[in-house]
Design an enzyme around this catalytic site. Structure first.
Site, PDB file in Angstrom:
ATOM      1  N   ARG A  59       0.819  -1.220   0.000  1.00 39.52           N
ATOM      2  CA  ARG A  59       0.000   0.000   0.000  1.00 39.52           C
ATOM      3  C   ARG A  59       0.851   1.267   0.000  1.00 39.52           C
ATOM      4  O   ARG A  59       0.362   2.339  -0.378  1.00 39.52           O
ATOM      5  CB  ARG A  59      -1.009  -0.033   1.154  1.00 39.52           C
ATOM      6  CG  ARG A  59      -2.115  -1.062   0.919  1.00 39.52           C
ATOM      7  CD  ARG A  59      -3.088  -1.115   2.068  1.00 39.52           C
ATOM      8  NE  ARG A  59      -2.445  -1.379   3.323  1.00 39.52           N
ATOM      9  CZ  ARG A  59      -2.078  -2.589   3.756  1.00 39.52           C
ATOM     10  NH1 ARG A  59      -2.331  -3.653   3.017  1.00 39.52           N
ATOM     11  NH2 ARG A  59      -1.474  -2.750   4.911  1.00 39.52           N
ATOM     12  N   GLU A  96       7.207 -10.731  15.356  1.00 44.70           N
ATOM     13  CA  GLU A  96       6.862 -11.262  16.679  1.00 44.70           C
ATOM     14  C   GLU A  96       7.274 -12.738  16.766  1.00 44.70           C
ATOM     15  O   GLU A  96       7.878 -13.172  17.736  1.00 44.70           O
ATOM     16  CB  GLU A  96       5.360 -11.102  16.889  1.00 44.70           C
ATOM     17  CG  GLU A  96       4.955 -11.287  18.330  1.00 44.70           C
ATOM     18  CD  GLU A  96       3.461 -11.105  18.539  1.00 44.70           C
ATOM     19  OE1 GLU A  96       2.767 -10.717  17.580  1.00 44.70           O
ATOM     20  OE2 GLU A  96       3.013 -11.391  19.656  1.00 44.70           O
TER      21      GLU A  96
HETATM   22  P1  AMP Z   1       5.387  -2.853  10.695  1.00 43.89           P
HETATM   23  O1  AMP Z   1       4.895  -3.692  11.826  1.00 43.89           O
HETATM   24  O2  AMP Z   1       5.435  -1.379  11.072  1.00 43.89           O
HETATM   25  O3  AMP Z   1       6.687  -3.340  10.138  1.00 43.89           O
HETATM   26  O4  AMP Z   1       4.296  -2.959   9.550  1.00 43.89           O
HETATM   27  C1  AMP Z   1       4.286  -4.009   8.635  1.00 43.89           C
HETATM   28  C2  AMP Z   1       3.357  -3.724   7.468  1.00 43.89           C
HETATM   29  O5  AMP Z   1       2.044  -4.114   7.813  1.00 43.89           O
HETATM   30  C3  AMP Z   1       3.305  -2.268   7.031  1.00 43.89           C
HETATM   31  O6  AMP Z   1       3.385  -2.230   5.603  1.00 43.89           O
HETATM   32  C4  AMP Z   1       1.953  -1.784   7.519  1.00 43.89           C
HETATM   33  O7  AMP Z   1       1.388  -0.916   6.563  1.00 43.89           O
HETATM   34  C5  AMP Z   1       1.124  -3.054   7.644  1.00 43.89           C
HETATM   35  N1  AMP Z   1       0.244  -3.054   8.812  1.00 43.89           N
HETATM   36  C6  AMP Z   1       0.600  -3.414  10.057  1.00 43.89           C
HETATM   37  N2  AMP Z   1      -0.443  -3.343  10.899  1.00 43.89           N
HETATM   38  C7  AMP Z   1      -1.504  -2.921  10.158  1.00 43.89           C
HETATM   39  C8  AMP Z   1      -2.887  -2.641  10.460  1.00 43.89           C
HETATM   40  N3  AMP Z   1      -3.403  -2.783  11.699  1.00 43.89           N
HETATM   41  N4  AMP Z   1      -3.673  -2.222   9.444  1.00 43.89           N
HETATM   42  C9  AMP Z   1      -3.179  -2.082   8.202  1.00 43.89           C
HETATM   43  N5  AMP Z   1      -1.898  -2.341   7.856  1.00 43.89           N
HETATM   44  C10 AMP Z   1      -1.063  -2.745   8.821  1.00 43.89           C
END
Ligand code: AMP
Length: 171
Positions: A59, A96
């Site tokens: 996205r 995790e």
């Molecule tokens: P991160 O944990 O910050 O490395 O995020 C991993 C990916 O998952 C990123 O591209 C975020 O945009 C997506 N992501 C994580 N949590 C959510 C959520 N609750 N809703 C939508 N996208 C998420």
């Protein structure tokens, strides 16, 4: 309420139980939302040339490309392993449970490039941190990491303490 907030749809238990998914489809569907979000993302960017915007799969590609156009920058894809066709550089990061990795083409960043890293959601910050490491390995400078929204409870900013982190919305 921020004018963008009305376009973010919460989906409970997607893609897994216990996850509250932040869906930006309504934001993209409405030209007022799309334009307002793009303007807010651009307004957060500091003055000065940005050579490349990097969008994080998948996205982050959407507003990342539009932002690059508005900033008169190039656009770079950061993708999951095995998706990019040319020679790549990879950075792994902890999840995790287990590990994941992110890749970029080796010629995506030139030495001295001023780079903006973009994604829709800042969650744990692991992905954005890995992308910043790739930029630095290739000799670029991360000018800002910007996101449409951050999920504050997941403390993503703690992984990005070395960088300017900006988010339109905070949950
Ligand atoms: P991160 O944990 O910050 O490395 O995020 C991993 C990916 O998952 C990123 O591209 C975020 O945009 C997506 N992501 C994580 N949590 C959510 C959520 N609750 N809703 C939508 N996208 C998420």
């Amino acid at each position: 309420m921020n004018r963008i907030e009305q376009y973010i749809r919460d989906i409970q238990d997607f893609p897994k139980n216990g996850i509250l998914f932040k869906d930006i489809a309504p934001l993209l569907q409405d030209h007022k939302g799309l334009s307002a979000c793009l303007s807010e993302l651009k307004a957060m960017v500091p003055d000065g040339q940005i050579d490349k915007v990097i969008g994080i799969e998948s996205r982050g590609f959407l507003f990342g490309t539009m932002l690059a156009k508005r900033l008169q920058s190039g656009f770079v894809l950061a993708r999951k392993p095995g998706k990019l066709p040319y020679k790549t550089i990879a950075q792994s990061y902890a999840l995790e449970y287990g590990e994941d990795a992110i890749e970029m083409h080796i010629d995506a960043i030139q030495k001295g490039d001023r780079v903006l890293v973009h994604d829709d959601v800042l969650a744990t910050g692991g992905t954005a941190q890995a992308v910043c490491k790739l930029v630095e390995t290739l000799g670029g400078e991360v000018v800002q990491c910007n996101f449409i929204m951050e999920l504050k409870a997941l403390n993503g900013r703690e992984k990005l303490l070395d960088y300017d982190v900006q988010c339109v919305l905070s949950y």
